[in-house]
Design an enzyme around this catalytic site. Sequence first.
Site, PDB file in Angstrom:
ATOM      1  CG  ASP A 184      -1.826   1.265   1.487  1.00 19.06           C
ATOM      2  OD1 ASP A 184      -1.866   2.230   0.733  1.00 19.06           O
ATOM      3  OD2 ASP A 184      -2.961   0.837   1.757  1.00 19.06           O
TER       4      ASP A 184
ATOM      5  CG  ASN B  44      -0.639   2.043 -12.548  1.00 15.94           C
ATOM      6  OD1 ASN B  44      -0.953   2.350 -13.614  1.00 15.94           O
ATOM      7  ND2 ASN B  44      -1.402   1.184 -11.937  1.00 15.94           N
TER       8      ASN B  44
ATOM      9  CE1 TYR C  84      -5.380  10.699 -11.133  1.00 13.50           C
ATOM     10  CE2 TYR C  84      -6.128  12.047 -12.676  1.00 13.50           C
ATOM     11  CZ  TYR C  84      -5.828  11.228 -12.562  1.00 13.50           C
ATOM     12  OH  TYR C  84      -5.300  10.222 -13.825  1.00 13.50           O
TER      13      TYR C  84
ATOM     14  CE  LYS D 151      -2.352  10.478 -11.552  1.00 16.31           C
ATOM     15  NZ  LYS D 151      -1.387   9.020 -11.148  1.00 16.31           N
TER      16      LYS D 151
ATOM     17  CB  THR E 134      -9.267   1.606 -15.968  1.00 15.42           C
ATOM     18  OG1 THR E 134      -9.464   3.581 -15.156  1.00 15.42           O
ATOM     19  CG2 THR E 134      -8.693   1.959 -16.702  1.00 15.42           C
TER      20      THR E 134
HETATM   21  P1  NAP Z   1      -7.750   1.854 -11.751  1.00  6.62           P
HETATM   22  O1  NAP Z   1      -8.331   0.560 -12.590  1.00  6.62           O
HETATM   23  O2  NAP Z   1      -8.382   2.386 -10.794  1.00  6.62           O
HETATM   24  O3  NAP Z   1      -6.455   0.842 -11.049  1.00  6.62           O
HETATM   25  C1  NAP Z   1      -5.634   1.934 -10.019  1.00  6.62           C
HETATM   26  C2  NAP Z   1      -4.820   0.499  -9.122  1.00  6.62           C
HETATM   27  O4  NAP Z   1      -4.005   1.590  -8.326  1.00  6.62           O
HETATM   28  C3  NAP Z   1      -5.822  -0.066  -8.325  1.00  6.62           C
HETATM   29  O5  NAP Z   1      -5.378  -0.806  -8.397  1.00  6.62           O
HETATM   30  C4  NAP Z   1      -5.877   0.260  -7.327  1.00  6.62           C
HETATM   31  O6  NAP Z   1      -6.476  -0.758  -6.362  1.00  6.62           O
HETATM   32  C5  NAP Z   1      -4.278   0.915  -6.866  1.00  6.62           C
HETATM   33  N1  NAP Z   1      -4.437   2.110  -5.777  1.00  6.62           N
HETATM   34  C6  NAP Z   1      -4.928   3.116  -5.202  1.00  6.62           C
HETATM   35  N2  NAP Z   1      -4.204   3.355  -3.807  1.00  6.62           N
HETATM   36  C7  NAP Z   1      -3.630   2.423  -3.564  1.00  6.62           C
HETATM   37  C8  NAP Z   1      -2.371   2.038  -2.380  1.00  6.62           C
HETATM   38  N3  NAP Z   1      -2.975   3.628  -1.670  1.00  6.62           N
HETATM   39  N4  NAP Z   1      -1.561   1.370  -2.979  1.00  6.62           N
HETATM   40  C9  NAP Z   1      -1.348   0.613  -3.433  1.00  6.62           C
HETATM   41  N5  NAP Z   1      -2.427   0.866  -4.723  1.00  6.62           N
HETATM   42  C10 NAP Z   1      -3.198   1.203  -4.357  1.00  6.62           C
HETATM   43  O7  NAP Z   1      -7.490   2.632 -12.082  1.00  6.62           O
HETATM   44  P2  NAP Z   1      -6.408   3.126 -13.360  1.00  6.62           P
HETATM   45  O8  NAP Z   1      -6.984   3.576 -14.612  1.00  6.62           O
HETATM   46  O9  NAP Z   1      -5.693   1.690 -14.441  1.00  6.62           O
HETATM   47  O10 NAP Z   1      -5.609   4.207 -13.225  1.00  6.62           O
HETATM   48  C11 NAP Z   1      -3.904   3.340 -13.035  1.00  6.62           C
HETATM   49  C12 NAP Z   1      -3.001   4.722 -12.755  1.00  6.62           C
HETATM   50  O11 NAP Z   1      -3.002   5.497 -14.649  1.00  6.62           O
HETATM   51  C13 NAP Z   1      -3.361   5.221 -12.011  1.00  6.62           C
HETATM   52  O12 NAP Z   1      -2.041   6.527 -11.606  1.00  6.62           O
HETATM   53  C14 NAP Z   1      -4.005   6.868 -13.201  1.00  6.62           C
HETATM   54  O13 NAP Z   1      -3.856   8.147 -12.084  1.00  6.62           O
HETATM   55  C15 NAP Z   1      -3.328   7.461 -14.309  1.00  6.62           C
HETATM   56  N6  NAP Z   1      -3.894   6.904 -14.975  1.00  6.62           N
HETATM   57  C16 NAP Z   1      -5.329   6.612 -15.302  1.00  6.62           C
HETATM   58  C17 NAP Z   1      -6.306   7.535 -16.925  1.00  6.62           C
HETATM   59  C18 NAP Z   1      -7.775   6.102 -16.970  1.00  6.62           C
HETATM   60  O14 NAP Z   1      -8.167   7.353 -17.981  1.00  6.62           O
HETATM   61  N7  NAP Z   1      -7.742   5.544 -16.370  1.00  6.62           N
HETATM   62  C19 NAP Z   1      -6.292   8.336 -17.290  1.00  6.62           C
HETATM   63  C20 NAP Z   1      -4.467   9.342 -16.543  1.00  6.62           C
HETATM   64  C21 NAP Z   1      -3.399   9.127 -15.978  1.00  6.62           C
HETATM   65  P3  NAP Z   1      -7.442  -1.646  -5.117  1.00  6.62           P
HETATM   66  O15 NAP Z   1      -8.069  -2.535  -6.834  1.00  6.62           O
HETATM   67  O16 NAP Z   1      -7.138  -1.947  -4.138  1.00  6.62           O
HETATM   68  O17 NAP Z   1      -8.387   0.035  -5.617  1.00  6.62           O
END
Ligand code: NAP
Length: 237
Positions: A62, A89, A160, A164, A195
Amino acid sequence: MALLGKIVLITGANRGIGLEIARHLGLAGMTVIIGSRHKQRGQTARDHLQAQGVDAHAVELDVTKQPTIDAAARNIDGKFGRLDVLVNNAGVLLDRVPPLQVDLSLLRTTYETNVFGAFAVIKTMLPLLKRSRAARIVNISSGWGSLANAPNLKCPALAYGSSKAALNSITVLLARELKEANIKINLADPGSVATAMNNYQGARTVQQGAIAAVRLAILPDDGPTGGFFDDNGAVPW
Ligand code: NAP
């Protein structure tokens, strides 16, 4: 960068873009370590990747809890003795309100994961990364962290987006010092990806969202450091 046998840790890799980065790097021959804050979710993701032929491992981590980061580092040290790639990530998007309605506790919670968490993982994993010949760190940022893009965002997310932007700043500030250890550190913008973070409303697939991060994870020796990239090239700061 020769990939076979390289060791990569990806935080928050039990689902979404992180899991896809792990799958891609694992199928390319790297040993992947799934960082997950929930042990069972990490193990499920590990089993899923192993079933596809990936040398996958899971570690409880975590990013907001230093003892779990320390324990993960000890675990990786004991099993592998080094880290070649770290992908920060794990991230949260918690604000769904206009900027002035964001309260301080939400801002703090967001920064705990997206900024302080990523920095804590880098600091803790650094001794392991220094044992690699040429380590890579990839911080997953966002187009919403671009100050150049911010005035044009339809629904600005203050906590957010600013978290970033802070991660971007940290990355640039670390890049020069890490050069001395032959470590490259860069930022990846996945674009808008479907996601759980956005209730699967993003326009891109996780496969598309993983492209920029995967490229930065396997950068050749003459690749950049301290940069911000999506799959089309440099993102404006
Ligand atoms: P997601 O499916 O919500 O995945 C986020 C991941 O981060 C999950 O595995 C979550 O774990 C984990 N997490 C959250 N808090 C945590 C903590 N304290 N310690 C360890 N793990 C933690 O979202 P995603 O879209 O794949 O996001 C991945 C990355 O891409 C993020 O940094 C996000 O900001 C970035 N991003 C996403 C988008 C988009 O459009 N989706 C766009 C730009 C950037 P749990 O399953 O336990 O909650």
